[in-house]
Scaffold this motif. Structure first.
Motif, short mmCIF file in Angstrom:
data_model
loop_
_atom_site.label_atom_id
_atom_site.label_comp_id
_atom_site.label_asym_id
_atom_site.label_seq_id
_atom_site.Cartn_x
_atom_site.Cartn_y
_atom_site.Cartn_z
N LEU A 74 -43.41 -10.52 -3.45
CA LEU A 74 -43.86 -11.55 -4.38
C LEU A 74 -42.97 -11.56 -5.62
N ARG A 75 -43.06 -12.67 -6.38
CA ARG A 75 -42.24 -12.84 -7.58
C ARG A 75 -42.88 -12.12 -8.76
N HIS A 76 -42.08 -11.37 -9.48
CA HIS A 76 -42.48 -10.66 -10.69
C HIS A 76 -41.51 -11.02 -11.80
N ALA A 100 -38.66 -4.03 -19.31
CA ALA A 100 -40.08 -4.11 -18.96
C ALA A 100 -40.19 -4.89 -17.65
N TYR A 101 -41.20 -4.55 -16.86
CA TYR A 101 -41.40 -5.19 -15.56
C TYR A 101 -42.88 -5.45 -15.39
N GLN A 102 -43.23 -6.66 -15.07
CA GLN A 102 -44.62 -7.05 -14.89
C GLN A 102 -45.06 -6.68 -13.47
N ASN A 109 -46.69 -12.93 -18.49
CA ASN A 109 -46.86 -12.16 -19.72
C ASN A 109 -45.98 -10.91 -19.66
N LEU A 110 -45.19 -10.69 -20.70
CA LEU A 110 -44.24 -9.58 -20.72
C LEU A 110 -44.72 -8.41 -21.56
N LEU A 117 -55.04 -6.66 -16.77
CA LEU A 117 -54.58 -5.51 -15.99
C LEU A 117 -53.11 -5.68 -15.66
N ARG A 118 -52.36 -4.60 -15.80
CA ARG A 118 -50.93 -4.62 -15.46
C ARG A 118 -50.72 -3.92 -14.17
#
Length: 118
Positions: A74-76, A100-102, A109-110, A117-118
């Motif tokens: 999936l896209r992050h 940073a990585y979502q 949201n970064l 929740l992350r």
């Protein structure tokens, strides 16, 4: 993605499944909040469009946004903030950056926000 240097400059190079926002954001930190400077400038949300698969030049004190295909397929979204570009005493290229990585797919949201929740 890769970060490279050559005779023409410093570059952010997308790899397979990666797109880079076509531009950069002038920021003073990757994240603002407790302990940050009073005039802190960060990028809290990734743009939803305007991405490219072309190499982009890197500039210090700037944030670059990526869309990456994660291990889950999936896209992050992610962000890289370049702090310093230069050379060490031996002439080897030196780059200092924050990133940073979502973890949540599709969430632009970064920065962490209360209740998300992350």
């Amino acid at each position: 993605f890769r970060m490279e240097v050559d005779g023409e400059g410093w570059w952010l190079v997308p790899g397979p499944g990666t797109e880079i926002y076509d531009g950069y954001f002038e920021t003073s930190a990757l994240k603002c909040g407790p302990g940050a400077d009073e005039d802190c400038v960060a990028l809290d949300r990734a743009p939803l469009s305007g991405y490219t698969t072309q190499d982009l030049p890197l500039y210090p004190q700037s944030t670059y946004v990526l869309k990456v295909t994660g291990d889950d397929g999936l896209r992050h979204y992610g962000a890289i903030r370049v702090t310093l570009l230069g050379y060490d005493q031996d002439g080897s290229a030196l780059m200092i950056f924050d990133w940073a990585y979502q973890l949540q797919p599709g969430n632009p949201n970064l920065t962490a926000r209360e209740g998300i929740l992350r």
